[in-house]
Design a protein around this motif. Sequence first.
Motif, PDB file in Angstrom:
ATOM      1  N   TYR A 146      28.952  -0.142 145.872  1.00 49.69           N
ATOM      2  CA  TYR A 146      28.433   0.848 145.337  1.00 49.69           C
ATOM      3  C   TYR A 146      29.026   1.410 143.909  1.00 49.69           C
ATOM      4  CZ  TYR A 146      26.652   5.736 144.971  1.00 49.69           C
ATOM      5  OH  TYR A 146      25.868   7.087 144.287  1.00 49.69           O
ATOM      6  N   CYS A 147      30.835   1.983 143.924  1.00 51.88           N
ATOM      7  CA  CYS A 147      31.882   2.280 143.364  1.00 51.88           C
ATOM      8  C   CYS A 147      31.205   1.222 142.153  1.00 51.88           C
ATOM      9  CB  CYS A 147      32.826   2.299 144.042  1.00 51.88           C
ATOM     10  SG  CYS A 147      33.005   3.426 145.607  1.00 51.88           S
ATOM     11  N   LYS A 148      31.358  -0.040 141.674  1.00 51.98           N
ATOM     12  CA  LYS A 148      31.319  -0.972 140.852  1.00 51.98           C
ATOM     13  C   LYS A 148      30.002  -0.886 140.834  1.00 51.98           C
ATOM     14  CE  LYS A 148      31.356  -6.122 140.133  1.00 51.98           C
ATOM     15  NZ  LYS A 148      31.195  -7.157 140.797  1.00 51.98           N
ATOM     16  N   TRP A 149      28.791  -0.567 141.267  1.00 53.48           N
ATOM     17  CA  TRP A 149      27.074  -0.159 140.449  1.00 53.48           C
ATOM     18  C   TRP A 149      27.920   0.696 140.412  1.00 53.48           C
ATOM     19  CZ3 TRP A 149      24.600   4.228 141.725  1.00 53.48           C
ATOM     20  CH2 TRP A 149      23.902   4.248 141.097  1.00 53.48           C
ATOM     21  N   HIS A 150      28.370   2.204 140.400  1.00 52.95           N
ATOM     22  CA  HIS A 150      28.382   3.296 139.796  1.00 52.95           C
ATOM     23  C   HIS A 150      29.419   3.541 137.739  1.00 52.95           C
ATOM     24  CE1 HIS A 150      28.727   7.346 139.123  1.00 52.95           C
ATOM     25  NE2 HIS A 150      27.723   7.775 140.627  1.00 52.95           N
ATOM     26  N   ARG A 151      29.962   2.821 138.495  1.00 55.72           N
ATOM     27  CA  ARG A 151      31.263   2.711 137.230  1.00 55.72           C
ATOM     28  C   ARG A 151      30.165   1.653 135.939  1.00 55.72           C
ATOM     29  NH1 ARG A 151      36.191   3.145 137.831  1.00 55.72           N
ATOM     30  NH2 ARG A 151      37.737   3.813 139.674  1.00 55.72           N
ATOM     31  N   LEU A 187      28.666  -8.655 137.289  1.00 52.96           N
ATOM     32  CA  LEU A 187      30.333  -8.898 136.562  1.00 52.96           C
ATOM     33  C   LEU A 187      30.814  -8.994 137.512  1.00 52.96           C
ATOM     34  CD1 LEU A 187      29.750  -5.816 133.574  1.00 52.96           C
ATOM     35  CD2 LEU A 187      29.376  -8.180 132.638  1.00 52.96           C
ATOM     36  N   SER A 188      32.397  -9.159 137.471  1.00 53.88           N
ATOM     37  CA  SER A 188      32.938  -9.847 138.321  1.00 53.88           C
ATOM     38  C   SER A 188      33.473  -8.514 138.252  1.00 53.88           C
ATOM     39  CB  SER A 188      33.960 -10.472 137.846  1.00 53.88           C
ATOM     40  OG  SER A 188      34.552 -10.437 136.935  1.00 53.88           O
ATOM     41  N   ASP A 189      34.616  -8.243 139.679  1.00 57.53           N
ATOM     42  CA  ASP A 189      35.085  -6.802 140.271  1.00 57.53           C
ATOM     43  C   ASP A 189      36.096  -6.686 138.801  1.00 57.53           C
ATOM     44  OD1 ASP A 189      33.670  -7.204 142.058  1.00 57.53           O
ATOM     45  OD2 ASP A 189      35.695  -7.659 143.757  1.00 57.53           O
ATOM     46  N   GLU A 190      36.574  -7.825 138.503  1.00 66.89           N
ATOM     47  CA  GLU A 190      38.135  -7.904 136.991  1.00 66.89           C
ATOM     48  C   GLU A 190      37.604  -6.882 135.842  1.00 66.89           C
ATOM     49  OE1 GLU A 190      37.256 -10.616 138.857  1.00 66.89           O
ATOM     50  OE2 GLU A 190      39.066 -10.665 140.273  1.00 66.89           O
ATOM     51  N   GLU A 191      35.911  -7.244 135.408  1.00 66.02           N
ATOM     52  CA  GLU A 191      35.692  -6.826 134.233  1.00 66.02           C
ATOM     53  C   GLU A 191      35.070  -5.342 135.010  1.00 66.02           C
ATOM     54  OE1 GLU A 191      33.137 -10.278 132.439  1.00 66.02           O
ATOM     55  OE2 GLU A 191      32.422  -9.770 134.211  1.00 66.02           O
ATOM     56  N   VAL A 192      35.111  -4.885 135.596  1.00 68.63           N
ATOM     57  CA  VAL A 192      34.627  -3.726 136.162  1.00 68.63           C
ATOM     58  C   VAL A 192      35.564  -3.187 135.913  1.00 68.63           C
ATOM     59  CG1 VAL A 192      33.405  -2.128 137.635  1.00 68.63           C
ATOM     60  CG2 VAL A 192      31.745  -4.330 136.646  1.00 68.63           C
ATOM     61  N   PHE A 193      36.634  -3.110 137.301  1.00 69.60           N
ATOM     62  CA  PHE A 193      37.834  -1.631 137.632  1.00 69.60           C
ATOM     63  C   PHE A 193      39.320  -1.750 136.850  1.00 69.60           C
ATOM     64  CE2 PHE A 193      35.396  -3.002 141.609  1.00 69.60           C
ATOM     65  CZ  PHE A 193      34.464  -1.472 141.667  1.00 69.60           C
ATOM     66  N   CYS A 194      39.318  -3.101 136.084  1.00 69.37           N
ATOM     67  CA  CYS A 194      40.168  -3.228 135.508  1.00 69.37           C
ATOM     68  C   CYS A 194      40.343  -2.085 134.471  1.00 69.37           C
ATOM     69  CB  CYS A 194      40.768  -4.318 134.441  1.00 69.37           C
ATOM     70  SG  CYS A 194      39.682  -5.020 133.447  1.00 69.37           S
ATOM     71  N   LYS A 195      41.786  -1.613 134.047  1.00 70.86           N
ATOM     72  CA  LYS A 195      41.519  -0.642 132.434  1.00 70.86           C
ATOM     73  C   LYS A 195      41.521  -1.288 131.158  1.00 70.86           C
ATOM     74  CE  LYS A 195      45.320   1.795 134.485  1.00 70.86           C
ATOM     75  NZ  LYS A 195      46.909   2.045 135.049  1.00 70.86           N
ATOM     76  N   GLY A 196      40.607  -0.064 130.603  1.00 69.20           N
ATOM     77  CA  GLY A 196      40.165  -0.846 129.528  1.00 69.20           C
ATOM     78  C   GLY A 196      39.253  -1.034 129.258  1.00 69.20           C
ATOM     79  N   ALA A 197      38.181  -1.683 130.620  1.00 67.49           N
ATOM     80  CA  ALA A 197      36.423  -1.943 130.608  1.00 67.49           C
ATOM     81  C   ALA A 197      35.941  -1.349 129.445  1.00 67.49           C
ATOM     82  CB  ALA A 197      35.937  -2.053 132.123  1.00 67.49           C
ATOM     83  N   ARG A 198      34.870  -1.991 129.252  1.00 71.78           N
ATOM     84  CA  ARG A 198      33.969  -1.277 127.931  1.00 71.78           C
ATOM     85  C   ARG A 198      32.698  -0.971 128.876  1.00 71.78           C
ATOM     86  NH1 ARG A 198      33.322  -4.292 122.420  1.00 71.78           N
ATOM     87  NH2 ARG A 198      32.537  -3.076 122.163  1.00 71.78           N
ATOM     88  N   TRP A 199      32.014  -0.183 128.477  1.00 70.84           N
ATOM     89  CA  TRP A 199      30.717   0.570 128.780  1.00 70.84           C
ATOM     90  C   TRP A 199      30.056  -0.113 128.520  1.00 70.84           C
ATOM     91  CZ3 TRP A 199      27.132   3.246 128.243  1.00 70.84           C
ATOM     92  CH2 TRP A 199      26.555   3.974 129.479  1.00 70.84           C
TER      93      TRP A 199
END
Length: 224
Positions: A146-151, A187-199
């Motif tokens: 859920y947190c990943k989807w929210h981001r 998307l993978s976890d690294e693409e979402v939770f890493c710093k500087g991920a583009r939205w």
Amino acid sequence: MHLSLAILPTTRHHNTTLTLQTICHVLLSAWIVAWPLAFPGGLVLIKYWKGWRVPSRLVAQLQAWYKSAQNYLSPRYLPYSNPAQEDAYWRSAERARNALRASDANVMPPEVPLVRYYMPRLPPLYREKVEVDPEAGEYRLSPRAYCKWHRMVFRGPMHPTLKEAVEQVRHYSSRDRREIYRISRQLSDEEVFCKGARWTMRFALMWKRWLDAKGPDVAIVFQQ
């Protein structure tokens, strides 16, 4: 002069014959065209002839009794001419029953003194399309998904924690939770939770299309 007197009667007789033939031909043609009017009582005969072709009630009852008597006197079955033919029939019936025993759904016990008929079984369930109701059971969504989807859907730094996600998931239906999980797998976890991920607006539009197309949710409220 003698020859002219001999020829004259023959010519008159021939002309008279032709005239009589013409008159008879005309009368016969007129009678054929309108014979009910020319023949005395013709219309009456035609009317009663149409009624005679339809059997009366008594005649219909006699015909029905005759047919029922024929059916009663006729044999109900034809016996075999000799015991060998009857034995051959029962042997062939036994072979056919053994061949179809695997697919026979007749559960009548053998000791019951009745004729056992072959009853084919229903096709297995894998041939039928079983529709599963998405709201039949509660879909469990993990707080991390859920947190990943929210981001992925909402832009900005304000996102729920894992503890807050446990409470927020309860406000979504099972269908919404399945869609949330599906989007989170894009998307993978690294693409979402890493710093500087583009939205991007891609997943926000995907979630908006889902809300517009899914229809209203069924809410069940229990009151005391």
